[in-house]
Design a protein around this motif. Structure first.
Motif, short mmCIF file in Angstrom:
data_model
loop_
_atom_site.label_atom_id
_atom_site.label_comp_id
_atom_site.label_asym_id
_atom_site.label_seq_id
_atom_site.Cartn_x
_atom_site.Cartn_y
_atom_site.Cartn_z
N ILE A 146 -4.33 -11.64 7.28
CA ILE A 146 -4.98 -11.09 6.09
C ILE A 146 -4.76 -12.01 4.88
O ILE A 146 -3.65 -12.41 4.59
CB ILE A 146 -4.48 -9.66 5.80
N LYS A 147 -5.85 -12.36 4.23
CA LYS A 147 -5.77 -13.24 3.05
C LYS A 147 -5.45 -12.42 1.80
O LYS A 147 -5.80 -11.24 1.70
CB LYS A 147 -7.09 -13.99 2.88
N GLU A 148 -4.80 -13.06 0.84
CA GLU A 148 -4.41 -12.38 -0.38
C GLU A 148 -5.63 -11.88 -1.15
O GLU A 148 -5.62 -10.78 -1.73
CB GLU A 148 -3.57 -13.32 -1.26
N ALA A 149 -6.69 -12.69 -1.18
CA ALA A 149 -7.92 -12.29 -1.90
C ALA A 149 -8.51 -11.03 -1.28
O ALA A 149 -9.00 -10.14 -2.00
CB ALA A 149 -8.94 -13.42 -1.87
N TYR A 150 -8.45 -10.94 0.04
CA TYR A 150 -8.97 -9.76 0.73
C TYR A 150 -8.14 -8.53 0.38
O TYR A 150 -8.68 -7.47 0.05
CB TYR A 150 -8.95 -10.01 2.24
N LEU A 151 -6.84 -8.67 0.42
CA LEU A 151 -5.94 -7.55 0.11
C LEU A 151 -6.10 -7.10 -1.34
O LEU A 151 -6.11 -5.90 -1.63
CB LEU A 151 -4.50 -7.95 0.40
N ASN A 152 -6.26 -8.06 -2.25
CA ASN A 152 -6.46 -7.72 -3.67
C ASN A 152 -7.75 -6.91 -3.87
O ASN A 152 -7.77 -5.94 -4.63
CB ASN A 152 -6.50 -8.98 -4.52
N THR A 153 -8.83 -7.34 -3.20
CA THR A 153 -10.10 -6.61 -3.30
C THR A 153 -9.95 -5.21 -2.75
O THR A 153 -10.42 -4.23 -3.36
CB THR A 153 -11.21 -7.36 -2.53
N ILE B 53 0.85 -1.19 0.00
CA ILE B 53 0.00 0.00 0.00
C ILE B 53 0.89 1.24 0.00
O ILE B 53 1.63 1.48 0.95
CB ILE B 53 -0.94 0.02 1.22
N SER B 54 0.82 2.03 -1.06
CA SER B 54 1.63 3.24 -1.16
C SER B 54 1.10 4.30 -0.20
O SER B 54 -0.07 4.28 0.20
CB SER B 54 1.60 3.77 -2.59
N PRO B 55 1.95 5.27 0.19
CA PRO B 55 1.49 6.36 1.07
C PRO B 55 0.31 7.13 0.47
O PRO B 55 -0.62 7.51 1.20
CB PRO B 55 2.72 7.26 1.21
N GLU B 56 0.33 7.36 -0.87
CA GLU B 56 -0.77 8.10 -1.52
C GLU B 56 -2.08 7.34 -1.40
O GLU B 56 -3.14 7.92 -1.11
CB GLU B 56 -0.45 8.35 -3.00
N LEU B 57 -2.03 6.03 -1.64
CA LEU B 57 -3.22 5.20 -1.55
C LEU B 57 -3.72 5.13 -0.12
O LEU B 57 -4.92 5.24 0.15
CB LEU B 57 -2.91 3.79 -2.07
N PHE B 58 -2.79 5.00 0.82
CA PHE B 58 -3.15 4.92 2.24
C PHE B 58 -3.83 6.20 2.70
O PHE B 58 -4.85 6.17 3.39
CB PHE B 58 -1.90 4.65 3.07
N ASP B 59 -3.30 7.36 2.27
CA ASP B 59 -3.88 8.65 2.67
C ASP B 59 -5.27 8.86 2.09
O ASP B 59 -6.09 9.59 2.66
CB ASP B 59 -2.97 9.80 2.22
N ALA B 60 -5.56 8.21 0.94
CA ALA B 60 -6.88 8.36 0.31
C ALA B 60 -7.94 7.50 0.98
O ALA B 60 -9.14 7.68 0.73
CB ALA B 60 -6.78 8.00 -1.17
N MET B 61 -7.53 6.56 1.81
CA MET B 61 -8.48 5.67 2.50
C MET B 61 -9.11 6.38 3.70
O MET B 61 -8.48 7.27 4.29
CB MET B 61 -7.77 4.40 2.97
N PRO B 62 -10.34 6.00 4.08
CA PRO B 62 -10.97 6.59 5.27
C PRO B 62 -10.14 6.30 6.52
O PRO B 62 -9.46 5.27 6.61
CB PRO B 62 -12.33 5.88 5.33
N ILE B 63 -10.24 7.19 7.50
CA ILE B 63 -9.48 7.04 8.74
C ILE B 63 -9.81 5.71 9.43
O ILE B 63 -8.92 5.04 9.97
CB ILE B 63 -9.78 8.22 9.69
#
Length: 272
Positions: free
Chosen positions: A45-52, A21-31
């Motif tokens: 954490i499962k890979e399928a969950y992280l991919n989604t 997860i890049s810093p830009e993507l992380f900052d765009a996520m809700p708190i």
């Protein structure tokens, strides 16, 4: 100290998550989601969950496209013959969206026999509103999990079709077309009945839509839902109360002849 904590918020992620997860993507996520990921053990954490999670359009433009009503009227006239009262109701619906500058919660139901142009009208509405449109076919669906997903504790865990529509559209504000809502099958009980799931999705606070697989609220308050149906009689009265119904009458023989000559035939000539 407080400022340093704020600057290193992304660094508090565990190594596997920080790498994905890049810093830009992380900052765009809700708190709420940021807090959840910071406390999460990467081993759980499962890979399928992280991919989604990573496929969701966190970096997409959240601004609401302006509705061009003259362009919408021109498009409806170009793609659909007659139906003047129907077009007037649809333009009124779009004017409400324009006035509020966001989705105002009403769910449009285009009802009528097959072949009158329900799906194509929905696509025209999406184009005129400058939004991507994703169709979810509900014919034969008998399980609420189809829409809401299955929790991770089960072997067949997966996200639901609402989240899939958001991923496919690349936007948190798409037009989601619930096609053939009248052909939804009855579930075995209140919990598994997809009509109950539809009621909850369409009538609840869409800013906090929770997919069972993801397990955290996703803001769908900017999404617009449009449904189609052939037969209104099979819909539950409670569901019908949540819908802004626009009935499309069948075409007579003269109308069909005009449609062939003015719409279908020129299109075929151009294609072939």
């Amino acid at each position: 100290m407080e400022e340093n904590k704020e600057l290193t918020r992304h660094d508090q992620l565990k190594y596997r998550l920080k790498r994905r997860i890049s810093p830009e993507l992380f900052d765009a996520m809700p708190i709420e989601l940021q807090d959840y990921l910071m406390e999460l053990d990467p081993a759980d954490i499962k890979e399928a969950y992280l991919n989604t999670l990573l496929k969701l359009p966190w970096l997409s433009d959240r601004s609401i496209p302006d509705v061009d009503l003259p362009y919408a009227k021109k498009m409806l006239d170009k793609t659909h013959y007659a139906m003047f009262d129907i077009k007037e109701k649809i333009l009124r619906y779009m004017a409400c969206q324009k006035h509020l500058g966001r989705s105002y919660g009403a769910v449009l139901l285009l009802a009528g026999p097959p072949g009158v142009g329900k799906t194509s009208i929905a696509l025209s509405i999406a184009r005129a509103m400058g939004r991507p449109c994703v169709k979810i076919s509900l014919a034969g669906v008998a399980d609420a999990y189809f829409l809401r997903g299955v929790q991770q504790v089960f072997r067949n865990a997966h996200h639901g079709r609402i989240i899939e529509a958001v991923i496919r559209s690349g936007s948190f504000g798409p037009v989601i077309l619930l096609d053939e809502i009248d052909k939804v099958s009855r579930g075995l009980n209140g919990t598994g009945d997809p009509q109950y799931a539809l009621l909850d999705i369409l009538d609840s606070d869409r800013s906090r839509f929770v997919d069972n697989f993801l397990g955290f609220p996703v803001d769908l308050s900017d999404a617009i839902f449009i449904a189609t149906a052939n037969d209104l009689d099979v819909l539950s009265p409670v569901l019908k109360d949540r819908l802004d119904i626009v009935e499309l009458p069948p075409y007579d023989e003269q109308d069909k002849l005009r449609i062939v000559m003015d719409y279908i035939w020129p299109k075929l000539l151009k294609e072939y």
